[in-house]
Scaffold this active site. Structure first.
Site, PDB file in Angstrom:
ATOM      1  N   HIS B  80       0.874  -1.115  -0.137  1.00  0.00           N
ATOM      2  CA  HIS B  80      -0.002  -0.008  -0.031  1.00  0.00           C
ATOM      3  C   HIS B  80       0.925   1.283  -0.175  1.00  0.00           C
ATOM      4  O   HIS B  80       0.799   2.191  -0.657  1.00  0.00           O
ATOM      5  CB  HIS B  80      -0.948   0.024   1.228  1.00  0.00           C
ATOM      6  CG  HIS B  80      -1.788   1.416   1.488  1.00  0.00           C
ATOM      7  ND1 HIS B  80      -2.542   1.586   0.458  1.00  0.00           N
ATOM      8  CD2 HIS B  80      -1.371   2.178   2.350  1.00  0.00           C
ATOM      9  CE1 HIS B  80      -2.891   2.872   1.369  1.00  0.00           C
ATOM     10  NE2 HIS B  80      -2.236   3.410   2.264  1.00  0.00           N
ATOM     11  N   ASP B 109       6.317  21.972 -26.296  1.00  0.00           N
ATOM     12  CA  ASP B 109       6.248  20.791 -25.847  1.00  0.00           C
ATOM     13  C   ASP B 109       7.185  20.591 -24.627  1.00  0.00           C
ATOM     14  O   ASP B 109       7.675  21.723 -24.282  1.00  0.00           O
ATOM     15  CB  ASP B 109       6.686  19.401 -26.979  1.00  0.00           C
ATOM     16  CG  ASP B 109       6.050  18.108 -26.541  1.00  0.00           C
ATOM     17  OD1 ASP B 109       6.447  17.935 -25.478  1.00  0.00           O
ATOM     18  OD2 ASP B 109       4.948  17.694 -27.228  1.00  0.00           O
ATOM     19  N   TRP B 145       7.094  -0.041   3.856  1.00  0.00           N
ATOM     20  CA  TRP B 145       7.317   0.830   2.670  1.00  0.00           C
ATOM     21  C   TRP B 145       8.912   1.466   3.078  1.00  0.00           C
ATOM     22  O   TRP B 145       9.556   1.815   1.807  1.00  0.00           O
ATOM     23  CB  TRP B 145       6.520   1.859   2.192  1.00  0.00           C
ATOM     24  CG  TRP B 145       6.523   3.050   2.928  1.00  0.00           C
ATOM     25  CD1 TRP B 145       6.122   3.457   4.064  1.00  0.00           C
ATOM     26  CD2 TRP B 145       7.460   4.203   2.380  1.00  0.00           C
ATOM     27  NE1 TRP B 145       6.294   4.693   4.617  1.00  0.00           N
ATOM     28  CE2 TRP B 145       7.425   5.399   3.396  1.00  0.00           C
ATOM     29  CE3 TRP B 145       8.341   4.777   1.355  1.00  0.00           C
ATOM     30  CZ2 TRP B 145       7.852   6.696   3.225  1.00  0.00           C
ATOM     31  CZ3 TRP B 145       8.740   5.752   1.132  1.00  0.00           C
ATOM     32  CH2 TRP B 145       8.638   6.980   1.942  1.00  0.00           C
ATOM     33  N   SER B 173      13.180   6.239 -14.065  1.00  0.00           N
ATOM     34  CA  SER B 173      11.956   6.988 -14.612  1.00  0.00           C
ATOM     35  C   SER B 173      11.872   8.497 -14.028  1.00  0.00           C
ATOM     36  O   SER B 173      11.594   9.559 -14.729  1.00  0.00           O
ATOM     37  CB  SER B 173      10.778   6.189 -14.363  1.00  0.00           C
ATOM     38  OG  SER B 173       9.680   6.948 -14.415  1.00  0.00           O
ATOM     39  N   SER B 174      12.131   8.302 -12.816  1.00  0.00           N
ATOM     40  CA  SER B 174      11.925   9.812 -11.681  1.00  0.00           C
ATOM     41  C   SER B 174      12.827  10.855 -12.395  1.00  0.00           C
ATOM     42  O   SER B 174      12.705  11.794 -12.501  1.00  0.00           O
ATOM     43  CB  SER B 174      12.026   9.723 -10.530  1.00  0.00           C
ATOM     44  OG  SER B 174      10.720   8.853 -10.059  1.00  0.00           O
ATOM     45  N   HIS B 257      13.132  12.037   3.465  1.00  0.00           N
ATOM     46  CA  HIS B 257      12.574  13.282   3.773  1.00  0.00           C
ATOM     47  C   HIS B 257      12.484  14.371   2.658  1.00  0.00           C
ATOM     48  O   HIS B 257      11.371  14.930   2.593  1.00  0.00           O
ATOM     49  CB  HIS B 257      13.184  13.821   4.941  1.00  0.00           C
ATOM     50  CG  HIS B 257      12.235  15.099   5.788  1.00  0.00           C
ATOM     51  ND1 HIS B 257      11.233  14.651   6.492  1.00  0.00           N
ATOM     52  CD2 HIS B 257      11.966  16.201   5.439  1.00  0.00           C
ATOM     53  CE1 HIS B 257      10.516  15.542   6.761  1.00  0.00           C
ATOM     54  NE2 HIS B 257      10.875  16.625   6.193  1.00  0.00           N
ATOM     55  N   GLU B 259      12.004  13.552  -0.350  1.00  0.00           N
ATOM     56  CA  GLU B 259      10.796  12.644  -0.965  1.00  0.00           C
ATOM     57  C   GLU B 259       9.511  13.344  -0.459  1.00  0.00           C
ATOM     58  O   GLU B 259       8.453  13.542  -1.184  1.00  0.00           O
ATOM     59  CB  GLU B 259      10.962  11.248  -0.919  1.00  0.00           C
ATOM     60  CG  GLU B 259       9.582  10.405  -1.059  1.00  0.00           C
ATOM     61  CD  GLU B 259       9.524  10.364  -2.537  1.00  0.00           C
ATOM     62  OE1 GLU B 259      10.332  10.767  -3.145  1.00  0.00           O
ATOM     63  OE2 GLU B 259       8.243   9.797  -2.944  1.00  0.00           O
ATOM     64  N   TYR B 261       8.729  16.113   0.427  1.00  0.00           N
ATOM     65  CA  TYR B 261       8.571  17.569  -0.270  1.00  0.00           C
ATOM     66  C   TYR B 261       8.210  17.310  -1.659  1.00  0.00           C
ATOM     67  O   TYR B 261       7.555  17.935  -2.232  1.00  0.00           O
ATOM     68  CB  TYR B 261       9.571  18.440  -0.009  1.00  0.00           C
ATOM     69  CG  TYR B 261       9.407  18.683   1.654  1.00  0.00           C
ATOM     70  CD1 TYR B 261       8.585  19.633   2.052  1.00  0.00           C
ATOM     71  CD2 TYR B 261      10.447  18.104   2.554  1.00  0.00           C
ATOM     72  CE1 TYR B 261       8.566  19.736   3.782  1.00  0.00           C
ATOM     73  CE2 TYR B 261      10.380  18.498   3.957  1.00  0.00           C
ATOM     74  CZ  TYR B 261       9.408  19.055   4.405  1.00  0.00           C
ATOM     75  OH  TYR B 261       8.969  19.441   5.661  1.00  0.00           O
ATOM     76  N   SER B 272      -1.943  27.269  -5.082  1.00  0.00           N
ATOM     77  CA  SER B 272      -1.515  28.553  -5.419  1.00  0.00           C
ATOM     78  C   SER B 272      -2.110  29.016  -6.707  1.00  0.00           C
ATOM     79  O   SER B 272      -2.257  30.308  -6.957  1.00  0.00           O
ATOM     80  CB  SER B 272       0.008  29.143  -5.324  1.00  0.00           C
ATOM     81  OG  SER B 272       0.454  28.499  -4.160  1.00  0.00           O
ATOM     82  N   HIS B 306      14.930  13.208  11.897  1.00  0.00           N
ATOM     83  CA  HIS B 306      13.735  13.141  12.810  1.00  0.00           C
ATOM     84  C   HIS B 306      12.928  11.953  12.790  1.00  0.00           C
ATOM     85  O   HIS B 306      12.041  11.972  13.422  1.00  0.00           O
ATOM     86  CB  HIS B 306      13.250  14.479  12.538  1.00  0.00           C
ATOM     87  CG  HIS B 306      12.396  14.739  11.398  1.00  0.00           C
ATOM     88  ND1 HIS B 306      12.238  16.033  10.863  1.00  0.00           N
ATOM     89  CD2 HIS B 306      11.657  13.929  10.702  1.00  0.00           C
ATOM     90  CE1 HIS B 306      11.656  15.902   9.648  1.00  0.00           C
ATOM     91  NE2 HIS B 306      11.547  14.827   9.500  1.00  0.00           N
ATOM     92  N   HIS B 307      13.393  11.397  11.558  1.00  0.00           N
ATOM     93  CA  HIS B 307      12.157  10.033  11.531  1.00  0.00           C
ATOM     94  C   HIS B 307      12.953   9.038  12.461  1.00  0.00           C
ATOM     95  O   HIS B 307      12.519   8.048  12.378  1.00  0.00           O
ATOM     96  CB  HIS B 307      12.527   9.499  10.128  1.00  0.00           C
ATOM     97  CG  HIS B 307      11.834  10.466   9.132  1.00  0.00           C
ATOM     98  ND1 HIS B 307      10.373  10.404   9.221  1.00  0.00           N
ATOM     99  CD2 HIS B 307      12.357  11.547   8.484  1.00  0.00           C
ATOM    100  CE1 HIS B 307      10.257  11.332   7.943  1.00  0.00           C
ATOM    101  NE2 HIS B 307      11.360  12.072   7.875  1.00  0.00           N
ATOM    102  N   THR B 332       6.852  27.083   5.831  1.00  0.00           N
ATOM    103  CA  THR B 332       5.512  26.297   5.526  1.00  0.00           C
ATOM    104  C   THR B 332       4.213  27.257   5.919  1.00  0.00           C
ATOM    105  O   THR B 332       3.193  27.409   5.413  1.00  0.00           O
ATOM    106  CB  THR B 332       5.237  25.068   6.209  1.00  0.00           C
ATOM    107  OG1 THR B 332       6.534  24.311   5.777  1.00  0.00           O
ATOM    108  CG2 THR B 332       4.166  24.240   5.587  1.00  0.00           C
ATOM    109  N   LYS B 335       3.265  30.087   3.557  1.00  0.00           N
ATOM    110  CA  LYS B 335       2.468  29.388   2.724  1.00  0.00           C
ATOM    111  C   LYS B 335       1.048  29.436   2.879  1.00  0.00           C
ATOM    112  O   LYS B 335       0.123  30.084   2.279  1.00  0.00           O
ATOM    113  CB  LYS B 335       2.923  28.218   2.054  1.00  0.00           C
ATOM    114  CG  LYS B 335       4.309  28.146   0.976  1.00  0.00           C
ATOM    115  CD  LYS B 335       4.336  26.907   0.614  1.00  0.00           C
ATOM    116  CE  LYS B 335       5.666  27.130  -0.315  1.00  0.00           C
ATOM    117  NZ  LYS B 335       5.442  27.539  -1.547  1.00  0.00           N
ATOM    118  N   ARG B 454       1.604   0.908  14.991  1.00  0.00           N
ATOM    119  CA  ARG B 454       1.099   0.854  13.463  1.00  0.00           C
ATOM    120  C   ARG B 454       1.666  -0.544  13.101  1.00  0.00           C
ATOM    121  O   ARG B 454       2.582  -1.166  13.932  1.00  0.00           O
ATOM    122  CB  ARG B 454       2.103   2.022  12.576  1.00  0.00           C
ATOM    123  CG  ARG B 454       3.489   1.895  12.860  1.00  0.00           C
ATOM    124  CD  ARG B 454       3.944   3.033  12.281  1.00  0.00           C
ATOM    125  NE  ARG B 454       3.961   3.197  10.648  1.00  0.00           N
ATOM    126  CZ  ARG B 454       4.924   4.027   9.907  1.00  0.00           C
ATOM    127  NH1 ARG B 454       5.922   4.663  10.331  1.00  0.00           N
ATOM    128  NH2 ARG B 454       4.601   4.042   8.733  1.00  0.00           N
TER     129      ARG B 454
END
Lengths: 290, 530
Positions: B80, B109, B145, B173-174, B257, B259, B261, B272, B306-307, B332, B335, B454
């Site tokens: 998932h 293009d 994951w 790809s990315s 991390h 990732e 963002y 926006s 921080h993870h 943040t 924004k 979890r």
């Protein structure tokens, strides 16, 4: 290229090369994954053949379009941005392995020996372990091949450093010759660069054989062997790719594909070659020397 | 424009329309076609990953083991996460980038159209490989994951190698997609479209692409080390050989991390774009939005641990990573306040895209605030690996990233298809989803604070009520997205014709300069931007 005006941007028609590339990539990695679980490597080689076919066809088409003058300066700039950021992605790939090297040297090995308030770790896990770099005596050697000694910087690695630095120089001479439309010199200097590149790879193979047989240093010789082989191995792979790309540039130069203004393919490969060069300097200093 | 030397067989690209049949989609170099492919792919992945979530919520509906084996449950949580992050959210944003960037900057293009095709066509192969692992002996990846070592090395099933190569392919790809985005934005802007005139969606994608190129190779390195640890005897993540399993976490989160963002900056760009249109006011604080995006991107490289507050890192490290993390709340906050200030005294209307955008602002902020709680090292010791974390990142990823994607769909679909979606159905979709998603995720805060871990298939009895409520919300939310599929198909088939400007307050080249639907080739001659 000079014939296309600045306002038109060449948008190619549909292309079947990407889907062939995807099939090739998938076949390659599925073949390799199955090999890791006991199958033959045949499928992987089929995949690699498809990939080589794809690259030959795709790049061949781009070369034809470039020679036909379809690419404006703006298209050229897109290629430049593309190549530059591709090299940046490669920088980050190597940064990952350098990061692992620094982490092991500065943190995980000292911590296993009790540094930074980790006395309990050292005492509970492997009380006899002593931190060192290069790490020869592992915390536990049960499942590892213990190396006899580490690789030194002088000798072949130093010679290889000189070879790669020289190849950077000969490549620059080739670039100057292109700019002066001196096709004979271009081919000579490129030949010298390619030769130096392959000599480097050959010497690196010798070095591996020395490490593997004489020093008993293997990939499973703990974190030192792990970082040594993965960093030098990926670098050697990049040198090989770069040398092949240079060889192709030499053939294209012989065919008269480049002129003083339009030779970005050459420049892109040169950027790549210098990048590989700089990675080697990092390797020489941090893996072999200090 | 095209001169005599080029009239061989290449020059007719300006006039011809799309090819027919399947080969159109396989061989296309058109940014709109490729954008459509990306969007459909991500929607299929959303439903796939969503069905895995339904298995999870069904199992957790009541305490005790109900439907699936614990090992299969672990495969479901793992898949998932992987499918939603890499298969649904990221490709959806790339699809939006493909469709909208050339229209927004006045380009014919994407800069590198053939490579654009390849970026997409790697994905179906990569995800087929990943999903096929579920049917292999020993099952698919079951280590979460985040695939921490040694769960993903020493103790992982054989199929893990297919997962590893799947990640390699997604990474290729990315990176190619991101290179294309940067080349497009830096090189293909219409005359007069200076950097500080670019729409924020373009800005946020420029910075996202930079993040992608910087961290996807690090992820590739991490899975490569996993592979060699598994098969070639290296000991990167094995302390017995001088490595460290915690090193895996450092490398993973150095990727992971930024990732986060990567999955939210383009969302900021979308919001926006939408808020000013329906507030009928220009965006408040445009340049501060640009600088805030840049600041977030830079900070995102300096906060990864921080993870990992509970891995036993030195206290000085915990303090540094805590302060750096809390710093992110400043850009943040800039924004969020700018969006609110944009709406202040605006002539507001609440069409469907605006509803989703407002839902984003409110609920993403809830997720951001719970993120602040998690960012405080001493209290994170309590929250770590509980359902509070699950609630937090689902508020930022579902009601954040996914909500922005759905908002973008409603906002731009009239420009894509020429048809207006049905406003009533869109509003039903919004309210249905929003009620369901809060029933789904809000109780998970309480479960986490009460101590429910979890990634478990069974739980203590005191967690029963909130889990049942959460599962009911989950099923309703899942069903709402099937309803969304109905809306999508209905809108493609027909509907009220959209005007060229589409929205009364819309600005930007895609609305002001192009008809609806946008023609197959747009901006062959660059517009002049004043």
């Amino acid at each position: 290229m000079s014939s296309a005006s600045e306002e038109t941007y060449y948008i190619p028609n549909g292309t079947h090369w990407p889907i062939i590339g995807s099939i090739g990539l998938t076949t390659t990695v599925v073949g390799f994954a199955n090999y890791l679980h006991g199958s033959e490597l045949t499928v992987m080689f089929v995949g690699l053949a498809i990939l080589i076919f794809m690259m030959y066809g795709w790049f061949g088409q781009v070369v034809d379009e470039s020679l036909a003058g379809l690419y404006s300066e703006k298209v050229d700039r897109s290629f430049r941005w593309g190549m530059g950021w591709f090299i940046f992605s490669e920088v980050m790939f190597f940064a990952c392995f350098f990061g692992a090297l620094y982490y092991a040297r500065a943190l995980s090995i000292p911590w296993l020996d009790g540094a930074s308030n980790n006395d309990a770790t050292a005492w509970l896990l492997w009380p006899d372990f002593e931190a060192a770099w290069p790490l020869i005596n592992l915390p536990s050697s049960d499942k590892f091949t213990v190396a006899k000694e580490a690789m030194g910087p002088w000798g072949l690695p130093a010679i290889n450093t000189a070879i790669l630095l020289t190849s950077g120089l000969t490549l620059t001479f080739a670039h100057w010759a292109i700019k002066k439309h001196d096709q004979v010199k271009v081919v000579y200097w490129l030949f010298a660069t390619v030769a130096l590149g392959f000599i480097f790879v050959g010497l690196q193979a010798l070095e591996y054989s020395h490490a593997y047989n004489d020093l008993n240093l293997r990939m499973d010789s703990g974190i030192y062997g792990s970082t040594f082989y993965l960093l030098t191995g990926f670098h050697g792979f990049h040198v090989t790719m770069g040398a092949i790309m240079l060889l192709i540039m030499m053939i294209r130069a012989m065919k008269g594909h480049f002129n003083g203004k339009n030779h970005f393919a050459f420049e892109a490969v040169a950027w790549y070659w210098h990048f590989v060069d700089v990675v080697w300097l990092g390797l020489f200093v941090f893996v072999y020397w200090i | 424009m095209t001169n005599a030397t080029t009239t061989t067989d290449h020059d007719d690209h300006d006039d011809h329309g799309p090819a027919y049949g399947l080969s159109r989609w396989i061989t296309t170099t058109n940014h709109k076609d490729i954008g459509t492919l990306y969007l459909w792919f991500s929607f299929i992945m959303l439903l796939t990953g969503g069905s895995f979530a339904m298995v999870i919520r069904a199992e957790l509906f009541q305490p005790g083991l109900q439907f699936v084996e614990p090992h299969f449950f672990n495969q479901m949580t793992t898949m998932h996460g992987l499918i939603m992050v890499f298969g649904a959210i990221m490709p959806a944003f790339v699809g939006l980038a493909n469709w909208m960037l050339p229209l927004m900057i006045g380009a014919p293009d994407m800069a590198l159209p053939r490579m654009n095709n390849w970026s997409f066509w790697i994905l179906p192969f990569a995800f087929s490989m990943l999903l096929s692992s579920l049917f292999m002996e020993g099952g698919g990846p079951a280590f979460g994951w985040t695939f921490y070592a040694p769960l993903s090395t020493t103790y992982a099933p054989a199929s893990t190698d297919f997962f590893i190569f799947g990640v390699h392919l997604m990474g290729i790809s990315s990176v190619m997609g991101a290179i294309n985005v940067i080349a497009t934005i830096l090189n293909m802007r219409a005359p007069g479209m200076t950097l500080m005139k670019m729409p924020l969606f373009v800005w946020t994608w420029l910075i996202t692409a930079y993040l992608l190129i910087a961290v996807m190779p690090v992820l590739a390195g991490a899975v490569t080390m996993m592979l060699t640890d598994r098969h070639f005897g290296t000991s990167f993540f094995d302390a017995a050989g001088g490595g460290d399993p915690v090193m895996f976490q450092h490398i993973f989160w150095f990727f992971g991390h930024p990732e986060v963002y990567i999955m939210i900056l383009p969302a900021f760009g979308i919001i926006s774009a939408i808020v000013p249109t329906f507030a009928r006011k220009p965006l408040f604080g445009y340049s501060s939005m640009v600088y805030a995006t840049g600041s977030i991107a830079i900070l995102s490289f300096m906060v990864w641990a921080h993870h990992m507050f509970t891995t036993g890192m030195p206290v000085a490290g915990e303090l540094y990573f805590m302060y750096a993390t809390i710093l992110i709340s400043i850009p943040t906050g800039v924004k969020v306040f700018n969006w609110v200030t944009t709406m202040w005294r605006g002539s507001m209307t609440f069409e469907t895209p605006m509803l989703w955008a407002l839902g984003f602002i409110v609920m993403f902020t809830i997720g951001g605030l719970s993120g602040l709680m998690l960012g405080v090292a001493p209290v994170d010791t309590q929250y770590h690996d509980t359902y509070f974390v699950v609630a937090h990142f689902h508020y930022v990823l579902v009601t954040g990233a996914l909500y922005s994607i759905i908002a973008a769909y409603y906002y731009w679909v009239p420009k894509w298809t020429g048809n207006m979606y049905n406003e009533t159905l869109g509003k039903i979709h919004f309210w249905w989803s929003t009620i369901a998603v809060n029933v789904l995720f809000f109780p998970q805060h309480f479960l986490g604070l009460a101590g429910m871990p979890r990634r478990i298939p069974d739980y203590a009895l005191q967690f029963a009520e909130f889990n049942m409520i959460s599962s009911i919300g989950g099923f309703c939310f899942g069903l709402a997205q099937v309803f969304f599929l109905f809306i999508i198909v209905k809108t493609i088939k027909g509907g009220k014709k959209a005007t060229d400007i589409v929205w009364e307050g819309a600005t930007g080249l895609e609305f002001e300069e192009l008809p609806s639907p946008a023609p197959y080739h747009s901006f062959n001659t660059a517009p002049e931007v004043k």
